[in-house]
Design a protein around this motif. Sequence first.
Motif, PDB file in Angstrom:
ATOM      1  N   ASP A  99      -4.114   0.580   0.635  1.00 42.07           N
ATOM      2  CA  ASP A  99      -5.487  -0.170   1.743  1.00 42.07           C
ATOM      3  C   ASP A  99      -5.071  -1.418   1.767  1.00 42.07           C
ATOM      4  O   ASP A  99      -5.101  -2.319   2.896  1.00 42.07           O
ATOM      5  CB  ASP A  99      -6.780  -0.337   0.597  1.00 42.07           C
ATOM      6  CG  ASP A  99      -7.214  -0.628   1.257  1.00 42.07           C
ATOM      7  OD1 ASP A  99      -7.629  -1.327   2.536  1.00 42.07           O
ATOM      8  OD2 ASP A  99      -8.356  -2.724   0.580  1.00 42.07           O
ATOM      9  N   GLN A 100      -4.086  -1.929   1.149  1.00 47.59           N
ATOM     10  CA  GLN A 100      -3.221  -2.844   1.516  1.00 47.59           C
ATOM     11  C   GLN A 100      -1.727  -3.549   0.434  1.00 47.59           C
ATOM     12  O   GLN A 100      -2.018  -2.739  -0.746  1.00 47.59           O
ATOM     13  CB  GLN A 100      -3.979  -4.537   0.748  1.00 47.59           C
ATOM     14  CG  GLN A 100      -3.773  -5.805   1.050  1.00 47.59           C
ATOM     15  CD  GLN A 100      -4.662  -6.673   0.967  1.00 47.59           C
ATOM     16  OE1 GLN A 100      -5.532  -7.004   0.384  1.00 47.59           O
ATOM     17  NE2 GLN A 100      -4.742  -8.330   1.281  1.00 47.59           N
ATOM     18  N   ILE A 101      -1.413  -4.085   1.724  1.00 51.00           N
ATOM     19  CA  ILE A 101       0.358  -3.875   0.504  1.00 51.00           C
ATOM     20  C   ILE A 101       0.694  -5.391   0.966  1.00 51.00           C
ATOM     21  O   ILE A 101       0.595  -5.959   1.793  1.00 51.00           O
ATOM     22  CB  ILE A 101       1.554  -3.540   1.636  1.00 51.00           C
ATOM     23  CG1 ILE A 101       2.915  -3.548   0.633  1.00 51.00           C
ATOM     24  CG2 ILE A 101       1.619  -3.243   2.912  1.00 51.00           C
ATOM     25  CD1 ILE A 101       3.178  -2.579  -0.130  1.00 51.00           C
ATOM     26  N   ARG A 102       1.018  -6.154  -0.711  1.00 50.01           N
ATOM     27  CA  ARG A 102       0.598  -7.234  -1.076  1.00 50.01           C
ATOM     28  C   ARG A 102       2.429  -8.206  -0.739  1.00 50.01           C
ATOM     29  O   ARG A 102       2.144  -9.241  -1.192  1.00 50.01           O
ATOM     30  CB  ARG A 102       0.239  -8.111  -1.821  1.00 50.01           C
ATOM     31  CG  ARG A 102      -1.318  -7.829  -1.677  1.00 50.01           C
ATOM     32  CD  ARG A 102      -2.195  -8.315  -3.011  1.00 50.01           C
ATOM     33  NE  ARG A 102      -4.049  -7.793  -2.828  1.00 50.01           N
ATOM     34  CZ  ARG A 102      -3.759  -6.680  -3.450  1.00 50.01           C
ATOM     35  NH1 ARG A 102      -3.562  -5.950  -3.989  1.00 50.01           N
ATOM     36  NH2 ARG A 102      -5.639  -6.605  -2.863  1.00 50.01           N
TER      37      ARG A 102
ATOM     38  N   PHE B  85       0.069  -4.077  -4.194  1.00 43.66           N
ATOM     39  CA  PHE B  85      -0.492  -2.969  -3.329  1.00 43.66           C
ATOM     40  C   PHE B  85      -1.536  -3.039  -3.594  1.00 43.66           C
ATOM     41  O   PHE B  85      -1.701  -2.160  -5.098  1.00 43.66           O
ATOM     42  CB  PHE B  85       0.442  -1.966  -2.813  1.00 43.66           C
ATOM     43  CG  PHE B  85       0.950  -0.342  -3.513  1.00 43.66           C
ATOM     44  CD1 PHE B  85       0.094  -0.003  -4.345  1.00 43.66           C
ATOM     45  CD2 PHE B  85       1.660  -0.757  -4.312  1.00 43.66           C
ATOM     46  CE1 PHE B  85      -0.421   1.367  -4.588  1.00 43.66           C
ATOM     47  CE2 PHE B  85       1.898   0.045  -5.650  1.00 43.66           C
ATOM     48  CZ  PHE B  85       1.511   1.536  -5.851  1.00 43.66           C
ATOM     49  N   SER B  86      -2.675  -2.073  -3.157  1.00 39.79           N
ATOM     50  CA  SER B  86      -4.034  -1.340  -3.386  1.00 39.79           C
ATOM     51  C   SER B  86      -4.256  -0.560  -2.539  1.00 39.79           C
ATOM     52  O   SER B  86      -4.067  -0.175  -1.601  1.00 39.79           O
ATOM     53  CB  SER B  86      -5.222  -2.586  -3.101  1.00 39.79           C
ATOM     54  OG  SER B  86      -4.608  -3.710  -3.889  1.00 39.79           O
TER      55      SER B  86
ATOM     56  N   ASP C   8      -7.895   3.250  -1.516  1.00 43.67           N
ATOM     57  CA  ASP C   8      -8.821   2.184  -1.637  1.00 43.67           C
ATOM     58  C   ASP C   8      -9.779   3.069  -2.696  1.00 43.67           C
ATOM     59  O   ASP C   8      -9.207   4.262  -3.693  1.00 43.67           O
ATOM     60  CB  ASP C   8      -9.136   3.464  -0.217  1.00 43.67           C
ATOM     61  CG  ASP C   8     -10.894   3.627  -0.292  1.00 43.67           C
ATOM     62  OD1 ASP C   8     -11.461   2.856   0.142  1.00 43.67           O
ATOM     63  OD2 ASP C   8     -11.319   4.653   0.177  1.00 43.67           O
TER      64      ASP C   8
ATOM     65  N   ASN D 280      -5.392  -0.797  -7.875  1.00 46.35           N
ATOM     66  CA  ASN D 280      -4.365  -1.680  -8.140  1.00 46.35           C
ATOM     67  C   ASN D 280      -3.344  -2.295  -8.934  1.00 46.35           C
ATOM     68  O   ASN D 280      -3.197  -2.132 -10.268  1.00 46.35           O
ATOM     69  CB  ASN D 280      -5.510  -3.292  -7.891  1.00 46.35           C
ATOM     70  CG  ASN D 280      -7.019  -3.358  -6.937  1.00 46.35           C
ATOM     71  OD1 ASN D 280      -6.514  -3.426  -5.928  1.00 46.35           O
ATOM     72  ND2 ASN D 280      -8.277  -2.741  -7.570  1.00 46.35           N
TER      73      ASN D 280
ATOM     74  N   ARG E 163       3.436   2.359   4.791  1.00 53.63           N
ATOM     75  CA  ARG E 163       2.478   1.208   5.247  1.00 53.63           C
ATOM     76  C   ARG E 163       1.254   1.044   5.338  1.00 53.63           C
ATOM     77  O   ARG E 163       0.783   1.807   5.024  1.00 53.63           O
ATOM     78  CB  ARG E 163       2.839   0.944   6.701  1.00 53.63           C
ATOM     79  CG  ARG E 163       4.614   1.386   7.180  1.00 53.63           C
ATOM     80  CD  ARG E 163       4.808   1.259   8.470  1.00 53.63           C
ATOM     81  NE  ARG E 163       6.429   1.235   9.094  1.00 53.63           N
ATOM     82  CZ  ARG E 163       7.062   1.096  10.340  1.00 53.63           C
ATOM     83  NH1 ARG E 163       5.555   1.405  11.394  1.00 53.63           N
ATOM     84  NH2 ARG E 163       7.936   1.255  10.867  1.00 53.63           N
ATOM     85  N   GLN E 164       0.830  -0.189   5.801  1.00 58.50           N
ATOM     86  CA  GLN E 164      -0.864   0.594   5.164  1.00 58.50           C
ATOM     87  C   GLN E 164      -1.434   1.121   6.718  1.00 58.50           C
ATOM     88  O   GLN E 164      -1.309   1.151   7.211  1.00 58.50           O
ATOM     89  CB  GLN E 164      -1.386  -1.531   5.573  1.00 58.50           C
ATOM     90  CG  GLN E 164      -2.866  -1.213   5.500  1.00 58.50           C
ATOM     91  CD  GLN E 164      -3.264  -2.725   5.502  1.00 58.50           C
ATOM     92  OE1 GLN E 164      -2.607  -4.037   5.745  1.00 58.50           O
ATOM     93  NE2 GLN E 164      -4.672  -2.816   6.081  1.00 58.50           N
TER      94      GLN E 164
END
Length: 343
Positions: free
Chosen positions: A61-64, A78-79, A81, A211, A226-227
């Motif tokens: 869902d998200q790479i921070r 990262f997160s 879904d 998370n 990748r996201q």
Amino acid sequence: MTDQFRRIKNILNVLNVLNVLLMGSLPLLLSACKDKIATGWSGYAEGEYVYISAPLGGRLDQIRVQAGQQVSKDAPLFSLDAEVENAARDEAQARLLSARAQASNTEKGRRSEEIAVSQAQLASAQAQAALARQELARQQQLLTQGFVSKSRIDDAQTNVKLSEARVAELSAALSVARLPARVDERAAAQASADAAKDVVRQSAWRSDQKNQVSPTNALVAEVFYRQGEYIQAGQPVLSLLPPENRKARFFVPEAELGSVTVGQAVKLNCDGCGAAILAHISRIASKAEYTPPVIYSNVQRAKLVFLVEAIPDQPARLLLHPGQPLDVSPVSAVSNGTTGASR
């Protein structure tokens, strides 16, 4: 002419003797050079990477973070879904509330309204019992005057017994209404509440695993996805390189193995590192191997070598980068007038 010829012959004889002496001493010179023990070894910097993954699969869902970034401990990485896990967590929390309410209900008696009904029924029964006793007394008085038969007395006595039994029944029912549930029922209800609490903890853990955070201060070495991509359970999403996981690896010839020990101080030299980096040997391989082809050195010609690892002191280890060539020397070999190699 004879004297000149004799002189030439003498010169040739001297040259032959010198040639023989030179050819005989050459192997000794080569052997001496070959047996000379080197004062240093060749190696390279090595990093032990930490691969971060989630125990559950899902869409990224998200790479921070990004490669090359320094992150601190507990920094979000990262997160995935977590829609399903969050819904399961909410459901488990609702079931926990229900189980706790049922357990709490077993600790109490009936509702106040239900007890009020029982109290009213008991009061009515008591009034009827009092009326029955009065009727019995009146019938007994009439019997003495001869106005009623003995059977009327029997009927009145029966009504008194029935009304008093009804009073006792309702009194017992009122006492039971005020009591909590039985011990076994309360234990079962509490066990159900505890089980629901464990389910909530499991659901919260599954939701939290979507998370991931950094377990330590580290450098983000690589990001593999990748996201939007789907990640299998346990598949690393990125790799970290903590500072304490950087070390030096070098190879010591078998003939020099006795001169190195675990804990011994060595100096590491690399291009652009400035002053030599102090390190201490942390491991000596238990078996020999052949010289790796990645090591190129004119002075290292031993066939059998032993892998040795050394951990640099803080904060100099941050100067080492995995794959960086290193020249390793004992402390005594690079320090003039300083302490020798510690063992």
